[in-house]
Design a protein around this motif. Sequence first.
Motif, PDB file in Angstrom:
ATOM      1  N   THR A 250       0.794  -1.231   0.000  1.00  0.00           N
ATOM      2  CA  THR A 250       0.000   0.000   0.000  1.00  0.00           C
ATOM      3  C   THR A 250       0.825   1.278   0.000  1.00  0.00           C
ATOM      4  OG1 THR A 250      -0.151  -0.212   2.410  1.00  0.00           O
ATOM      5  CG2 THR A 250      -1.986  -1.068   1.106  1.00  0.00           C
ATOM      6  N   ASN A 251       2.096   1.197   0.386  1.00  0.00           N
ATOM      7  CA  ASN A 251       2.931   2.404   0.436  1.00  0.00           C
ATOM      8  C   ASN A 251       3.959   2.447  -0.683  1.00  0.00           C
ATOM      9  OD1 ASN A 251       1.974   3.857   2.837  1.00  0.00           O
ATOM     10  ND2 ASN A 251       2.641   2.038   3.954  1.00  0.00           N
ATOM     11  N   LEU A 252       3.753   1.610  -1.692  1.00  0.00           N
ATOM     12  CA  LEU A 252       4.708   1.519  -2.793  1.00  0.00           C
ATOM     13  C   LEU A 252       4.766   2.826  -3.578  1.00  0.00           C
ATOM     14  CD1 LEU A 252       6.480  -0.899  -3.591  1.00  0.00           C
ATOM     15  CD2 LEU A 252       4.848  -1.389  -5.403  1.00  0.00           C
ATOM     16  N   ARG A 253       6.000   3.283  -3.854  1.00  0.00           N
ATOM     17  CA  ARG A 253       6.211   4.496  -4.649  1.00  0.00           C
ATOM     18  C   ARG A 253       6.746   4.183  -6.044  1.00  0.00           C
ATOM     19  NH1 ARG A 253       4.474   5.737  -0.154  1.00  0.00           N
ATOM     20  NH2 ARG A 253       4.687   7.776   0.844  1.00  0.00           N
ATOM     21  N   GLU A 254       7.508   3.097  -6.157  1.00  0.00           N
ATOM     22  CA  GLU A 254       8.121   2.749  -7.447  1.00  0.00           C
ATOM     23  C   GLU A 254       8.004   1.249  -7.693  1.00  0.00           C
ATOM     24  OE1 GLU A 254      12.554   2.815  -9.536  1.00  0.00           O
ATOM     25  OE2 GLU A 254      12.046   4.336  -8.022  1.00  0.00           O
ATOM     26  N   LEU A 255       7.510   0.885  -8.876  1.00  0.00           N
ATOM     27  CA  LEU A 255       7.317  -0.520  -9.244  1.00  0.00           C
ATOM     28  C   LEU A 255       7.918  -0.768 -10.620  1.00  0.00           C
ATOM     29  CD1 LEU A 255       6.046  -3.347  -8.921  1.00  0.00           C
ATOM     30  CD2 LEU A 255       3.927  -2.394  -9.864  1.00  0.00           C
ATOM     31  N   SER A 256       8.719  -1.830 -10.717  1.00  0.00           N
ATOM     32  CA  SER A 256       9.349  -2.178 -11.986  1.00  0.00           C
ATOM     33  C   SER A 256       8.946  -3.596 -12.384  1.00  0.00           C
ATOM     34  CB  SER A 256      10.873  -2.074 -11.857  1.00  0.00           C
ATOM     35  OG  SER A 256      11.494  -2.149 -13.108  1.00  0.00           O
ATOM     36  N   LEU A 257       8.362  -3.714 -13.588  1.00  0.00           N
ATOM     37  CA  LEU A 257       7.891  -5.004 -14.101  1.00  0.00           C
ATOM     38  C   LEU A 257       8.473  -5.293 -15.484  1.00  0.00           C
ATOM     39  CD1 LEU A 257       4.204  -4.619 -12.977  1.00  0.00           C
ATOM     40  CD2 LEU A 257       5.650  -6.540 -12.327  1.00  0.00           C
ATOM     41  N   LEU A 277       1.654   5.075  -5.730  1.00  0.00           N
ATOM     42  CA  LEU A 277       2.690   4.780  -6.720  1.00  0.00           C
ATOM     43  C   LEU A 277       2.979   6.015  -7.576  1.00  0.00           C
ATOM     44  CD1 LEU A 277       4.325   2.210  -7.625  1.00  0.00           C
ATOM     45  CD2 LEU A 277       2.805   2.171  -9.598  1.00  0.00           C
ATOM     46  N   GLU A 278       4.263   6.341  -7.709  1.00  0.00           N
ATOM     47  CA  GLU A 278       4.684   7.505  -8.478  1.00  0.00           C
ATOM     48  C   GLU A 278       5.408   7.128  -9.768  1.00  0.00           C
ATOM     49  OE1 GLU A 278       7.071   9.910  -5.932  1.00  0.00           O
ATOM     50  OE2 GLU A 278       5.417  10.401  -4.567  1.00  0.00           O
ATOM     51  N   LYS A 279       6.028   5.959  -9.790  1.00  0.00           N
ATOM     52  CA  LYS A 279       6.828   5.580 -10.957  1.00  0.00           C
ATOM     53  C   LYS A 279       6.529   4.134 -11.328  1.00  0.00           C
ATOM     54  CE  LYS A 279      11.613   5.393 -12.636  1.00  0.00           C
ATOM     55  NZ  LYS A 279      13.042   5.655 -12.283  1.00  0.00           N
ATOM     56  N   LEU A 280       6.202   3.902 -12.611  1.00  0.00           N
ATOM     57  CA  LEU A 280       5.915   2.556 -13.116  1.00  0.00           C
ATOM     58  C   LEU A 280       6.777   2.276 -14.335  1.00  0.00           C
ATOM     59  CD1 LEU A 280       4.221  -0.063 -13.127  1.00  0.00           C
ATOM     60  CD2 LEU A 280       2.543   1.154 -14.560  1.00  0.00           C
ATOM     61  N   ASN A 281       7.510   1.145 -14.299  1.00  0.00           N
ATOM     62  CA  ASN A 281       8.363   0.730 -15.418  1.00  0.00           C
ATOM     63  C   ASN A 281       7.806  -0.544 -16.032  1.00  0.00           C
ATOM     64  OD1 ASN A 281      10.191   2.819 -14.813  1.00  0.00           O
ATOM     65  ND2 ASN A 281      11.300   1.524 -13.376  1.00  0.00           N
ATOM     66  N   MET A 282       7.470  -0.480 -17.325  1.00  0.00           N
ATOM     67  CA  MET A 282       6.996  -1.651 -18.064  1.00  0.00           C
ATOM     68  C   MET A 282       7.629  -1.617 -19.455  1.00  0.00           C
ATOM     69  SD  MET A 282       2.958  -1.776 -16.959  1.00  0.00           S
ATOM     70  CE  MET A 282       2.655  -3.190 -18.016  1.00  0.00           C
ATOM     71  N   THR A 283       8.872  -2.081 -19.564  1.00  0.00           N
ATOM     72  CA  THR A 283       9.605  -2.050 -20.826  1.00  0.00           C
ATOM     73  C   THR A 283       9.997  -3.463 -21.248  1.00  0.00           C
ATOM     74  OG1 THR A 283      11.800  -1.794 -19.809  1.00  0.00           O
ATOM     75  CG2 THR A 283      10.525   0.200 -20.172  1.00  0.00           C
ATOM     76  N   TYR A 284      10.296  -3.614 -22.530  1.00  0.00           N
ATOM     77  CA  TYR A 284      10.733  -4.897 -23.093  1.00  0.00           C
ATOM     78  C   TYR A 284       9.737  -6.026 -22.767  1.00  0.00           C
ATOM     79  CZ  TYR A 284      15.196  -2.598 -23.972  1.00  0.00           C
ATOM     80  OH  TYR A 284      16.184  -1.745 -24.415  1.00  0.00           O
ATOM     81  N   MET A 285       8.480  -5.755 -22.981  1.00  0.00           N
ATOM     82  CA  MET A 285       7.426  -6.732 -22.712  1.00  0.00           C
ATOM     83  C   MET A 285       6.871  -7.213 -24.046  1.00  0.00           C
ATOM     84  SD  MET A 285       5.718  -4.850 -19.404  1.00  0.00           S
ATOM     85  CE  MET A 285       4.779  -6.263 -18.876  1.00  0.00           C
ATOM     86  N   GLY A 286       7.365  -8.341 -24.523  1.00  0.00           N
ATOM     87  CA  GLY A 286       7.054  -8.833 -25.858  1.00  0.00           C
ATOM     88  C   GLY A 286       5.619  -9.244 -26.077  1.00  0.00           C
ATOM     89  N   SER A 287       4.878  -9.537 -25.013  1.00  0.00           N
ATOM     90  CA  SER A 287       3.487  -9.982 -25.154  1.00  0.00           C
ATOM     91  C   SER A 287       2.493  -8.835 -25.090  1.00  0.00           C
ATOM     92  CB  SER A 287       3.153 -11.009 -24.058  1.00  0.00           C
ATOM     93  OG  SER A 287       3.992 -12.141 -24.152  1.00  0.00           O
TER      94      SER A 287
END
Length: 488
Positions: A250-257, A277-287
């Motif tokens: 619940t207190n997450l600020r940055e998530l990388s997937l 959440l302030e920052k979300l990374n979703m790169t190189y996701m082929g599907s």
Amino acid sequence: MKTALILFLVTISLGLICGDDKKDNEVGENVICKKCNCDVKMKIIECSNKKLTKMFTVDEWAALNATKDDYEILKLDHNLLEDIDVPFPVLRFPLKVIDLRHNKIKKIISKVFYNLSSIEEVDLSFNLMTADNLRPDVFEGKYSPDEYEPLLTLKRLRLSYNLLTNLDSEIFEHTKHLQELSLANNPFQIIHTSVLSAFTDTPQLQMLDMSRMELSSLPLDTFHPLKALKVLNLDGNLFKTFPEALKLATNLRELSLNENPIGDLSAENSIPELAKLEKLNMTYMGSLKVIGKGGLSGLENLKEIRLSHNHHLSYIHPSAFTFPEKDNPEREQFPLVEKVFFEYNNLSSLDSHVLLWNNVKEIHLHDNPWLCDCDLQWFSDILMKTVKETTPHLIDHIKCAAPKKLVGLKLADLNTKHTELRCLDKFGANPELDSALLVALLIGVLLGMPLAYASIMIYRRGCGSRRGPADFSRAFYKRADMNDDIHI
């Protein structure tokens, strides 16, 4: 006699003095700094790549202590150490960081860090540690009436790139002040209950790296004890959908997937609500091909979104990021995103309502196959100004991939020339060629009308037609007049 006695005493005294000096020199010999590079100014003992096979002895540490120099960092990385079988002694200087990366460490004796009252970071990455030989007593500290033999100052522990498939349930019982933990690149595959138990001893943990651990799912209560967790890295795992366990972070600020096989997003397959959440990374996701309506809703505090290098991502729904207003659920709200990274995707268009673009301070849109038609006019008029201001070095990489007449042209050039982008015909026609087509058609009509008239006139006069025997007989025949006399 007296003179001889005086000379004897002087000789004895000199011998004792020289002996003491020799002894002092032996004690003061800094073997560690001979084997390594001791930088007093930077407070670093640099022992990297020295082919060390054993830790320093108690006498060698004592000699270093005798120098009265202060050191905070000890680098023992890229050596041949297999066992840490000598505990660190009481040191006069405040050693804060020990780097043991890239060795062959399999075993560590208990209480190895017991005497280090200032230790803040231990890096054991790139070794051969297993769950069986990484025991809780390795991190034992001194007695405390409030905690169980705590290593009070240890804040950062890195265990990445080992052979861990599990953790002892009490592995962190002496390190309850941990703030950063890395378990990356260990072949866990499954998060066992012992790991969940271990997490209960890390109430102050703020950063957790669980990348590339071959995980395809997470227990629902994985993050329940991690109330202080702010940064979570789940890169390179096997998640096909967002882990439902995230809803308890619940207190997450940055998530990388990054580099997960997560497929198309929609309201049914959306990210759990993460209000902080302030920052979300979703790169190189082929599907990932489509981000549908509500696919990334629930991120009301989002400031930075990285959706880049997703080579099949071709569509982002106008309501992909929106969420209902709390006081009026029928109204939609947008997160106030400031940094947008959409480069190297397969986007040909982008709706003007995806985000509040006026709030964006940095934007990356290069290397997408943009369709430069009327739907992209707002892009040329509004977003290109932001690109020029924030990332001018990338502006030449935003180009048209269609229609045919504009292929390869830069949107910046079209914007500078105030070129109006035309709408394409739904059947694939090219409106930009309409004027030329109409002129050609008009010329054809004007030339065709005289020719058609001439042809009709020629036909009526019989010119150019072929005549048979019957035609000739009709030409010489004259019908008799009714007034003529009839002779028989």
